[in-house]
Design a protein around this motif. Sequence first.
Motif, short mmCIF file in Angstrom:
data_model
loop_
_atom_site.label_atom_id
_atom_site.label_comp_id
_atom_site.label_asym_id
_atom_site.label_seq_id
_atom_site.Cartn_x
_atom_site.Cartn_y
_atom_site.Cartn_z
N LEU A 205 23.91 31.96 -11.96
CA LEU A 205 25.05 31.44 -11.20
C LEU A 205 25.18 29.93 -11.36
N ALA A 206 24.04 29.22 -11.29
CA ALA A 206 24.08 27.76 -11.43
C ALA A 206 24.53 27.36 -12.82
N SER A 207 24.07 28.08 -13.84
CA SER A 207 24.49 27.77 -15.20
C SER A 207 25.98 28.02 -15.37
N SER B 91 28.58 24.91 -15.80
CA SER B 91 29.29 24.89 -17.08
C SER B 91 30.79 24.95 -16.87
N ALA B 92 31.23 25.73 -15.88
CA ALA B 92 32.66 25.81 -15.61
C ALA B 92 33.23 24.45 -15.22
N VAL B 93 32.48 23.72 -14.40
CA VAL B 93 32.92 22.38 -13.99
C VAL B 93 32.92 21.44 -15.19
N GLU B 94 31.84 21.47 -15.96
CA GLU B 94 31.72 20.58 -17.11
C GLU B 94 32.83 20.84 -18.12
N TYR B 95 33.09 22.10 -18.39
CA TYR B 95 34.11 22.42 -19.40
C TYR B 95 35.52 22.33 -18.84
N LEU C 166 19.94 27.28 -22.06
CA LEU C 166 18.49 27.48 -22.02
C LEU C 166 17.99 27.84 -20.63
N MET C 167 18.57 27.26 -19.60
CA MET C 167 18.14 27.61 -18.25
C MET C 167 18.37 29.10 -17.99
N ALA C 168 19.52 29.63 -18.43
CA ALA C 168 19.78 31.06 -18.26
C ALA C 168 18.85 31.87 -19.16
N SER D 34 26.46 32.00 -18.86
CA SER D 34 26.47 30.54 -18.94
C SER D 34 27.61 30.08 -19.85
N ALA D 35 27.75 30.74 -21.00
CA ALA D 35 28.84 30.39 -21.93
C ALA D 35 30.20 30.67 -21.32
N ALA D 36 30.28 31.67 -20.44
CA ALA D 36 31.56 32.02 -19.81
C ALA D 36 32.08 30.91 -18.92
N GLY D 37 31.22 29.95 -18.58
CA GLY D 37 31.71 28.78 -17.86
C GLY D 37 32.76 28.03 -18.67
N GLY D 38 32.67 28.10 -20.01
CA GLY D 38 33.64 27.43 -20.86
C GLY D 38 35.05 27.95 -20.66
#
Length: 441
Positions: free
Chosen positions: A2-4, A8-12, A125-127, A143-147
């Motif tokens: 969840l954190a990843s 990632s969603a915020v970053e991307y 990596l964390m995930a 994690s990639a889905a945050g993108g």
Amino acid sequence: MLASYVGSAVEYYDFLLYVTASSLVFAKLFFGDLSPTAGTIASLATLAVGYVSRPLGAVVFGHFGDRLGRKSMLITTLVMMGVSTTLIGLLPTSDQVGALAPTLLIVLRVVQGVSVGGEWGGASLMAFEHAPVHRRGFATSLSAAGGPTGTALAAAALGLFSLLPDDQFYSWGWRVPFLLSAALVGIGLWTRLKVSESPLFVQARLDREEHGETPKAPLWEVLRTPRPLILSFFGLLATFTFYSLVSSFGLTYAHAHGLSLSAVLGIQVLGGLTCVVGYAVSGAASDRFGRRTVIVFGGVAGSLFTFPFLQMIGSGEALETTAAFLVMFGLVVGPLFGPTGAFLSEQYDTGARYTGASLGYQAASTVGGGLAPLILASLLATQDGGHGFILLFVIGIGVLSVLALAAMKPRTETAAPAAVPRAAPRLAAGGEGGPQQPERA
């Protein structure tokens, strides 16, 4: 996981908000003294600057992530991204300060690039390093889905304000989505601060201390056996080229052929949501059928559908264009990106994994993500709107990537620690307290 995903969603959101704005808005605001075509190319060039700086972020944050830990680097990258994106929302335009405006835009884009260059590897990596071996493809795919989630959020925010009258949108409306970054970063930080350090990293550090080993420079460890890095670069070129074809070049192309700005952004929102599902399904499929099989499927599907895609998005019909984007996002972009985090992470040992996986990924993103939109736009202009050169370029990149992927194979230890390190008491290696399942060959 969840954190990843949330981080990632915020970053991307921040990084890809710029992608959308550079394709549809910045040419007028920061390069208004150029012709429409030259302004679009100059705007996409600032987009490329962010991609060019990503390998630098991979090296810097990869080094400290492999030496000091994954968590602290993820917090640093998130703050950097939030500050730079907020400042973009405060920039004066070229009408107000002349050449200083695009200069400041480029500087902030470089900061964004360095930040996201370190973000991807740490979040993935964390995930990867928390998950059971037989679920690592699915874990890293989230994690990639945050993108694409960030893409959907960015497009929705920009699309909402694009409904304003043009004079209001271009004067202040476009700024609000960038300023919202400050609030989103707070949410991302809240999730990341609650996550413990990677158990594999903690175990590797404890093992070194127990044996009195001095940690080696991660970059040297990667470069002294460069085969995985080189093959990762060529293997991912098609991934980023197809993504550029859809998310950057495709948006501009569809808008130029009659679709309104709000319609294009609405399609991107739907495409982002489609990608989230495509990433998760593809990541889970890679746990069952293998990473390489799923990635190659995405590349082959993209090569076959590129010509119909260009024909459909050039029709000017909203329904036909939407269908084309959804097919590309779901059946091409999803399988290409979903298993990639796990696939790259499996090429390296824990002590150099952050550096190696990040550098291979970001080097490919620099060419495929940063330069491909410029190349595609130039090829289109060369043929006066013809598709032949674009098809040759995309399919050629696809064949090169398939050959590189065929030569890659995992070479790392992937078993999680048998016992939970004292430094990470809440992290059971086998998931819900169960035994670790054997890795699939």
